[in-house]
Design a protein around this motif. Structure first.
Motif, mmCIF file in Angstrom:
data_model
loop_
_atom_site.group_PDB
_atom_site.id
_atom_site.type_symbol
_atom_site.label_atom_id
_atom_site.label_comp_id
_atom_site.label_asym_id
_atom_site.label_seq_id
_atom_site.Cartn_x
_atom_site.Cartn_y
_atom_site.Cartn_z
ATOM 1 N N ASP A 1 -3.946 8.020 -0.898
ATOM 2 C CA ASP A 1 -4.630 8.001 -1.965
ATOM 3 C C ASP A 1 -6.388 7.234 -1.716
ATOM 4 O OD1 ASP A 1 -6.076 9.243 -4.112
ATOM 5 O OD2 ASP A 1 -4.247 8.187 -5.472
ATOM 6 N N ALA A 2 -6.959 7.431 -2.348
ATOM 7 C CA ALA A 2 -8.246 6.914 -2.202
ATOM 8 C C ALA A 2 -8.869 6.443 -3.461
ATOM 9 C CB ALA A 2 -9.232 7.731 -1.379
ATOM 10 N N LEU A 3 -9.624 5.162 -3.334
ATOM 11 C CA LEU A 3 -10.144 4.680 -4.698
ATOM 12 C C LEU A 3 -11.667 4.516 -4.320
ATOM 13 C CD1 LEU A 3 -7.750 1.892 -5.798
ATOM 14 C CD2 LEU A 3 -8.309 4.045 -6.840
ATOM 15 N N THR A 4 -12.628 4.914 -5.279
ATOM 16 C CA THR A 4 -13.890 4.762 -4.860
ATOM 17 C C THR A 4 -14.422 3.362 -5.629
ATOM 18 O OG1 THR A 4 -14.454 6.920 -5.225
ATOM 19 C CG2 THR A 4 -16.299 5.371 -5.471
ATOM 20 N N VAL B 1 -9.135 3.683 1.177
ATOM 21 C CA VAL B 1 -8.014 4.570 1.457
ATOM 22 C C VAL B 1 -6.807 4.046 1.559
ATOM 23 C CG1 VAL B 1 -9.492 6.422 2.377
ATOM 24 C CG2 VAL B 1 -8.684 4.757 3.712
ATOM 25 N N ILE B 2 -5.565 4.039 1.098
ATOM 26 C CA ILE B 2 -4.405 3.297 0.956
ATOM 27 C C ILE B 2 -3.222 4.120 1.259
ATOM 28 C CG2 ILE B 2 -2.891 1.965 -0.402
ATOM 29 C CD1 ILE B 2 -5.515 1.309 -2.339
ATOM 30 N N ALA B 3 -2.285 3.814 2.054
ATOM 31 C CA ALA B 3 -1.051 4.524 2.388
ATOM 32 C C ALA B 3 -0.098 3.862 2.052
ATOM 33 C CB ALA B 3 -1.150 4.719 3.956
ATOM 34 N N ARG C 1 0.218 3.912 -10.461
ATOM 35 C CA ARG C 1 0.236 2.470 -10.829
ATOM 36 C C ARG C 1 -0.352 1.392 -10.154
ATOM 37 N NH1 ARG C 1 5.322 4.456 -12.758
ATOM 38 N NH2 ARG C 1 6.382 3.680 -11.020
ATOM 39 N N LEU C 2 -0.321 1.674 -8.623
ATOM 40 C CA LEU C 2 -0.811 0.655 -7.871
ATOM 41 C C LEU C 2 -2.583 0.689 -7.857
ATOM 42 C CD1 LEU C 2 -0.756 -1.265 -5.585
ATOM 43 C CD2 LEU C 2 -0.416 0.447 -3.975
ATOM 44 N N ASN C 3 -2.919 1.933 -7.932
ATOM 45 C CA ASN C 3 -4.358 2.189 -8.041
ATOM 46 C C ASN C 3 -4.918 1.579 -9.393
ATOM 47 O OD1 ASN C 3 -4.428 3.549 -5.766
ATOM 48 N ND2 ASN C 3 -4.286 5.631 -6.804
ATOM 49 N N ARG D 1 -8.065 -2.802 -12.149
ATOM 50 C CA ARG D 1 -8.146 -3.744 -13.117
ATOM 51 C C ARG D 1 -8.569 -5.003 -12.634
ATOM 52 N NH1 ARG D 1 -5.480 -7.987 -14.863
ATOM 53 N NH2 ARG D 1 -3.822 -8.121 -13.406
ATOM 54 N N ARG D 2 -8.421 -5.220 -11.082
ATOM 55 C CA ARG D 2 -8.903 -6.428 -10.404
ATOM 56 C C ARG D 2 -10.435 -5.948 -10.057
ATOM 57 N NH1 ARG D 2 -4.192 -9.103 -8.608
ATOM 58 N NH2 ARG D 2 -2.509 -8.759 -9.946
#
Length: 415
Positions: free
Chosen positions: A170-173, A188-190, A345-347, A352-353
């Motif tokens: 998945d990816a987070l902006t 990008v996270i695996a 949940r990890l995202n 939050r941080r």
């Protein structure tokens, strides 16, 4: 100023207990006296002679003291006396690292505060609450940079706990300042399940755009580090991700993220009707085996068509192979692989941080903070409860599943 090598503990304590100065912080004064006595002893060893001692073996001599502040867990000691030598430099590495004001405990506190999402501006208030006089934003950033080594090791470690049968990506902006303006980049996270049944964050990087080239390079980097045995990849339906998966993991199946699929489906449904449709669609994923899952899909499609939601029924049928790819795997794993909730949940925790920071000064800052968070989460997973049973992970992909393809029967039922 003369600092003795050996402290007369009784006389020293009597001086403070019998004195009238009630403002003296006794624990801090004790720490200062002990540190100065230890440094004096070390300087005497370096000189090969005690303080004021005359001997033929002397190799150096004292040259007074220099005072400097020392930040400790007991607060700031503003005038710690550090011995000076006539030749060379005495650097008390036992107590103070050269060119560093904070002891290791304080570094750990500040780095942890940084990981927890406390902004560099607010860290100053944190250290003041600890009894320290204050710390600048630039120094907080410098101390936080000590995380870089740990993060680099985490990102480049060999992936030797395989096979990794299930992979989530998945990816987070994130917003970053570059070239005098604020731009969006993607983290990008695996995440995967290793042979012991434990979750493990196996990859993390920053890319400019989520195109096929970026995702392909990221996934190939995982393979180069040892990623193997991937049978199912769970992600959203982004075109770049899908093409990269088919290129790098040609033998693996692709499972469309259920969370993203439901969000896409909701955008096609009137708000008043969504609760009913969402309940029907969720029932598809709650069946005990593959045949029941496909039969429930046929039943839901029939109900949607009867209710007049033909477009929704067609959209659901077109996505059937993607959202039900999990049905080809052992049913023991279904609760874990048919949704993307763990990754979501990890995202959410990362968001939050990072939301506290808002706009990162550069990409290195994103890598430092998010990488430290991911490393910390992986450590927690390594000692926590197993995500899957190691024994069930040894079963074959189609164990307990009939060879008959249920899709033709389902299509016939909905024709």
């Amino acid at each position: 100023m003369t600092v003795p090598t050996i402290i007369d503990a009784g006389a020293w304590l009597s001086k403070y207990f019998e004195g009238d100065d009630l403002e003296v912080d006794l624990p801090r004064a004790m720490l200062q006296s002990m540190a100065e006595a230890l440094m004096s002893a070390q300087a005497s060893m370096q000189c090969a002679a005690g303080y004021g001692e005359r001997t033929d073996d002397r190799e150096n001599s004292r040259n007074g003291y220099r005072t400097r502040p020392w930040d400790t867990r007991l607060g700031t000691i503003p005038d710690l006396s550090v011995p000076k030598l006539r030749r060379g430099v005495y650097s008390p590495e036992f107590l103070l690292n050269p060119r560093r004001r904070a002891e290791q405990a304080l570094v750990a506190v500040i780095c942890q505060a940084y990981i927890e999402g406390v902004s560099t501006r607010r860290v100053d208030d944190l250290v003041k609450a600890m009894g320290i006089e204050g710390i600048s934003k630039s120094e907080v950033s410098r101390i936080a940079a000590h995380l870089d080594v740990m993060v680099a090791e985490f990102r480049s470690r060999p992936l030797d706990q395989g096979p990794y049968r299930y992979l989530w990506i998945d990816a987070l902006t994130q917003r970053v300042r570059e070239g005098g303006r604020v731009v969006n980049v993607s983290a990008v996270i695996a995440t995967a399940v290793n042979a012991e049944g434990r979750r493990e964050i196996i990859g993390f990087d920053i890319v400019t755009t989520e195109d096929t080239a970026a995702w392909t390079e990221f996934l190939r980097g995982l393979v180069d580090r040892g990623l193997s045995g991937v049978e199912l990849v769970i992600s959203d339906a982004h075109g770049g991700i899908k093409h990269a998966i088919s290129t790098v993991f040609a033998d693996a199946s692709w499972q469309r993220c259920r969370t993203h699929f439901m969000a896409n489906l909701a955008s096609r449904v009137p708000k008043m009707s969504w609760p009913m449709i969402a309940t029907l669609v969720r029932s598809i994923f709650e069946q005990p085996d593959r045949d029941a899952t496909w039969n429930q899909l046929a039943d839901v499609v029939d109900k949607l068509t009867t209710a007049g939601f033909n477009d929704v029924a067609v959209y659901l049928l077109d996505a059937a192979d993607d959202i039900l790819a999990f049905a080809a795997f052992p049913t023991e794993h279904w609760p874990k692989i048919r949704s993307n909730n763990p990754q979501e949940r990890l995202n959410k925790e990362i968001r939050r941080r990072t939301d506290v920071v808002g706009i990162f000064p550069n990409r290195a800052a994103v890598i430092r903070l998010v990488g430290a968070l991911l490393a910390e989460q992986t450590d927690e997973w390594a000692i926590g409860k197993r995500y899957m049973s190691a024994e069930t992970l040894k079963t074959t992909r189609h164990a307990g599943i009939s060879d008959a393809d249920p899709k033709p029967a389902m299509e016939a039922a909905t024709a």
